[in-house]
Enzyme design. Structure first.
Site, PDB file in Angstrom:
ATOM      1  N   GLY A 253       0.830  -1.221   0.000  1.00  0.00           N
ATOM      2  CA  GLY A 253       0.000   0.000   0.000  1.00  0.00           C
ATOM      3  C   GLY A 253       0.853   1.255   0.000  1.00  0.00           C
ATOM      4  N   TYR A 254       0.181   2.392   0.156  1.00  0.00           N
ATOM      5  CA  TYR A 254       0.865   3.692   0.019  1.00  0.00           C
ATOM      6  C   TYR A 254       1.945   3.873   1.085  1.00  0.00           C
ATOM      7  CZ  TYR A 254       1.170   8.884   0.078  1.00  0.00           C
ATOM      8  OH  TYR A 254       1.605  10.195   0.087  1.00  0.00           O
TER       9      TYR A 254
ATOM     10  N   ASN B  86      -6.333  -3.154  -2.342  1.00  0.00           N
ATOM     11  CA  ASN B  86      -6.271  -1.707  -2.589  1.00  0.00           C
ATOM     12  C   ASN B  86      -4.857  -1.313  -3.017  1.00  0.00           C
ATOM     13  OD1 ASN B  86      -7.246   0.896  -2.738  1.00  0.00           O
ATOM     14  ND2 ASN B  86      -6.795   1.361  -0.601  1.00  0.00           N
TER      15      ASN B  86
ATOM     16  N   SER C 242      -4.295   7.017  13.718  1.00  0.00           N
ATOM     17  CA  SER C 242      -4.615   8.235  12.969  1.00  0.00           C
ATOM     18  C   SER C 242      -5.025   9.367  13.901  1.00  0.00           C
ATOM     19  CB  SER C 242      -5.776   7.926  12.004  1.00  0.00           C
ATOM     20  OG  SER C 242      -6.304   9.113  11.447  1.00  0.00           O
TER      21      SER C 242
ATOM     22  N   TYR D  10     -14.664   4.205  10.337  1.00  0.00           N
ATOM     23  CA  TYR D  10     -13.214   4.071  10.109  1.00  0.00           C
ATOM     24  C   TYR D  10     -12.452   4.576  11.338  1.00  0.00           C
ATOM     25  CZ  TYR D  10      -8.577   5.733   9.013  1.00  0.00           C
ATOM     26  OH  TYR D  10      -7.230   6.006   9.098  1.00  0.00           O
TER      27      TYR D  10
ATOM     28  N   LYS E   9     -10.041   2.616  14.507  1.00  0.00           N
ATOM     29  CA  LYS E   9      -8.706   2.992  14.996  1.00  0.00           C
ATOM     30  C   LYS E   9      -8.739   3.108  16.525  1.00  0.00           C
ATOM     31  CE  LYS E   9      -6.517   3.152  11.109  1.00  0.00           C
ATOM     32  NZ  LYS E   9      -5.534   2.083  10.793  1.00  0.00           N
TER      33      LYS E   9
ATOM     34  N   PHE F  21      -0.863  12.229  10.877  1.00  0.00           N
ATOM     35  CA  PHE F  21      -1.676  13.355  10.471  1.00  0.00           C
ATOM     36  C   PHE F  21      -1.956  13.157   8.984  1.00  0.00           C
ATOM     37  CE2 PHE F  21      -2.475  15.827  14.253  1.00  0.00           C
ATOM     38  CZ  PHE F  21      -1.863  14.977  15.158  1.00  0.00           C
TER      39      PHE F  21
ATOM     40  N   ASN G 101     -10.648  10.455  -2.559  1.00  0.00           N
ATOM     41  CA  ASN G 101     -11.345  11.233  -1.527  1.00  0.00           C
ATOM     42  C   ASN G 101     -10.443  12.344  -1.028  1.00  0.00           C
ATOM     43  OD1 ASN G 101     -13.680   9.434  -1.191  1.00  0.00           O
ATOM     44  ND2 ASN G 101     -12.143   7.973  -0.505  1.00  0.00           N
TER      45      ASN G 101
HETATM   46  C1  WQD Z   1      -7.939  17.263   3.738  1.00  0.00           C
HETATM   47  C2  WQD Z   1      -8.602  18.617   3.590  1.00  0.00           C
HETATM   48  C3  WQD Z   1     -10.936  18.461   3.068  1.00  0.00           C
HETATM   49  C4  WQD Z   1     -10.533  16.693  -0.887  1.00  0.00           C
HETATM   50  C5  WQD Z   1      -8.770  11.735   6.111  1.00  0.00           C
HETATM   51  C6  WQD Z   1      -8.950  10.781   7.242  1.00  0.00           C
HETATM   52  C7  WQD Z   1      -7.614  10.446   7.844  1.00  0.00           C
HETATM   53  C8  WQD Z   1      -6.732   9.898   6.754  1.00  0.00           C
HETATM   54  C9  WQD Z   1      -6.548  10.957   5.674  1.00  0.00           C
HETATM   55  C10 WQD Z   1      -6.724   7.558   6.298  1.00  0.00           C
HETATM   56  C11 WQD Z   1      -9.998  18.659   4.234  1.00  0.00           C
HETATM   57  C12 WQD Z   1     -10.167  19.126   1.927  1.00  0.00           C
HETATM   58  C13 WQD Z   1     -10.248  17.221   0.364  1.00  0.00           C
HETATM   59  C14 WQD Z   1     -11.110  17.522  -1.892  1.00  0.00           C
HETATM   60  C15 WQD Z   1     -11.057  19.378  -0.368  1.00  0.00           C
HETATM   61  N1  WQD Z   1      -7.327   8.733   6.204  1.00  0.00           N
HETATM   62  N2  WQD Z   1     -10.498  18.548   0.609  1.00  0.00           N
HETATM   63  N3  WQD Z   1     -11.338  18.844  -1.596  1.00  0.00           N
HETATM   64  O1  WQD Z   1     -10.167  14.350   5.729  1.00  0.00           O
HETATM   65  O2  WQD Z   1      -8.090  15.410   6.757  1.00  0.00           O
HETATM   66  O3  WQD Z   1      -8.261  12.942   6.625  1.00  0.00           O
HETATM   67  O4  WQD Z   1      -7.860  11.247   5.159  1.00  0.00           O
HETATM   68  O5  WQD Z   1      -5.710   7.249   6.840  1.00  0.00           O
HETATM   69  O6  WQD Z   1      -7.791   9.473   8.837  1.00  0.00           O
HETATM   70  O7  WQD Z   1      -9.741  11.382   8.236  1.00  0.00           O
HETATM   71  O8  WQD Z   1      -7.933  14.249   4.542  1.00  0.00           O
HETATM   72  O9  WQD Z   1      -7.255  14.743   2.221  1.00  0.00           O
HETATM   73  O10 WQD Z   1      -9.648  13.987   2.663  1.00  0.00           O
HETATM   74  O11 WQD Z   1      -8.904  16.281   3.337  1.00  0.00           O
HETATM   75  O12 WQD Z   1     -11.281  20.563  -0.120  1.00  0.00           O
HETATM   76  O13 WQD Z   1     -11.401  17.100  -3.051  1.00  0.00           O
HETATM   77  O14 WQD Z   1      -8.817  18.874   2.200  1.00  0.00           O
HETATM   78  O15 WQD Z   1     -12.193  19.099   3.246  1.00  0.00           O
HETATM   79  O16 WQD Z   1     -10.186  19.974   4.742  1.00  0.00           O
HETATM   80  P1  WQD Z   1      -8.704  14.332   5.951  1.00  0.00           P
HETATM   81  P2  WQD Z   1      -8.444  14.761   3.108  1.00  0.00           P
END
Ligand code: WQD
Length: 342
Positions: free
Chosen positions: A10-11, A35, A125, A150, A154, A178, A198
């Site tokens: 994975g990543y 994945n 996380s 999710y 954790k 983070f 996402n």
């Molecule tokens: C970062 C910021 C979004 C996409 C999640 C999980 C965390 C980890 C990482 C697994 C936020 C904004 C995002 C987009 C945007 N997951 N954004 N447009 O939500 O902080 O963390 O992913 O290990 O556990 O909670 O990361 O990259 O999704 O979002 O504006 O198309 O970017 O709203 O403010 P997040 P993210």
């Protein structure tokens, strides 16, 4: 003596395997490739000149996991990445997430007890903190009720590790990540988002390469300097290096308690707009984006207090935001077959 890396194709797992092999450790990966892809193994070998051992199966399979541990009695430590991690998907399919993420960990712990393996590094996380009341957030900050299944897996996994370590020889280091972004400098490994991403960074690079019409900025009405949400982004290679330090801390019996928790971030928070500005500055590519409403479940702002990891692990994230965003762009161009690795 081998290090078992679950989810090692994975990543974050693949970047950690690269750092382990580079430091001379023998690595065995268990991954179900649900994945990730098998060619990651060849690329790890291209980077390090060494090929990790590999077995493909899902760790919720009690039979196969038991057999694996019976056949591999020389494991000195485990770094456990294998888990589903899409926040939105976990809301839609909670049982899939509880089953996969918790049964995998439980099967691993049974295997550790059978084989008297003492050491496990767990991929946790910052999501366990929810929206912290005080920033930067310290490891002893109160955990808040998870906002997604999710995040709950954790928190429950941390409880399972804490409770198990109390009554066995098992000791654990919980690494609370983070926001890891970017890709290996070789551009041979990086984040492989299947389908529409996402998370922010791959969505930015896919927009810039022309795969997506524009980036949707989820909300600019937060109580932050520019109104967009703030996160603590760190380079995936810096994060990988912390895992090697953590497993060595256990192997060299340097732990001060049976379970230790570390925040892995840079200690700096950056807003979505600041990430966009960094991307445009580091790559020279203009980004098409539109301000939308807030995304359900997002917290407003979080960044890490990194004192404990800096002092106790002797680890500090080194790469800055522009290096992170540029490395992500170079990787996207490889994915688009435009960028020949050096
Ligand atoms: C970062 C910021 C979004 C996409 C999640 C999980 C965390 C980890 C990482 C697994 C936020 C904004 C995002 C987009 C945007 N997951 N954004 N447009 O939500 O902080 O963390 O992913 O290990 O556990 O909670 O990361 O990259 O999704 O979002 O504006 O198309 O970017 O709203 O403010 P997040 P993210």
């Amino acid at each position: 003596m081998k290090i078992l890396v679950t989810g090692g194709t994975g990543y974050i797992g693949s970047h950690t395997v690269v750092e382990l092999l580079a430091k001379g450790y023998e690595v065995i990966i268990v991954d179900d490739l649900s994945n990730s892809s098998i060619e990651v193994l060849g690329n790890i070998e291209k980077i390090t000149g060494k090929k990790p051992l590999f077995e493909q199966f899902n760790l919720t399979d009690t039979e196969k996991t038991g057999a694996f541990f019976r056949n591999n009695t020389d494991i000195g430590g485990i770094i456990h990445f294998a888990a589903f991690k899409a926040v939105g998907e976990s809301v839609e399919f909670p049982l899939k997430y509880y089953h996969n993420n918790l049964v995998s960990l439980i099967n691993i712990l049974h295997g550790m007890k059978e084989n008297t393996i003492r050491n496990i590094v767990f991929s946790s996380s910052c999501t366990v903190y929810g929206q912290p009341a005080i920033l930067p957030v310290k490891e002893d900050a109160p955990l808040q009720k998870a906002w997604s299944p999710y995040g709950n897996t954790k928190q429950i996994s941390e409880d399972i590790l804490n409770d198990t370590s109390k009554v066995t020889d098992i000791q654990a280091i919980l690494l609370r990540y983070f926001n890891p972004i970017g890709a290996h400098e070789s551009t041979l490994i990086g984040e492989l988002p299947l389908g529409e991403p996402n998370s922010l960074m791959p969505y930015i690079t896919q927009t810039a390469i022309g795969k997506r019409p524009f980036l949707r900025v989820w909300g600019n009405d937060y109580d932050t300097p520019d109104g967009t949400a703030i996160r603590d982004y760190l380079h995936v290679t810096d994060l990988a290096k912390a895992h090697v330090i953590a497993v060595e801390r256990m192997l060299n019996s340097k732990m001060k308690q049976k379970v230790e928790v570390f925040n892995l971030g840079t200690g700096n928070g950056f807003s979505v707009m600041q990430v966009i500005d960094s991307f445009e500055r580091s790559t020279g590519v203009r980004l098409n984006y539109q301000i939308m409403g807030r995304r359900a479940g997002d917290i407003e702002q979080v960044w890490a207090d990194t004192d404990f990891a800096n002092k106790e692990l002797g680890w500090t994230a080194e790469k800055n935001l522009d290096e992170m965003t540029l490395s992500a762009w170079k990787w996207e161009k490889v994915l688009a077959k435009e960028w020949a690795p050096k």
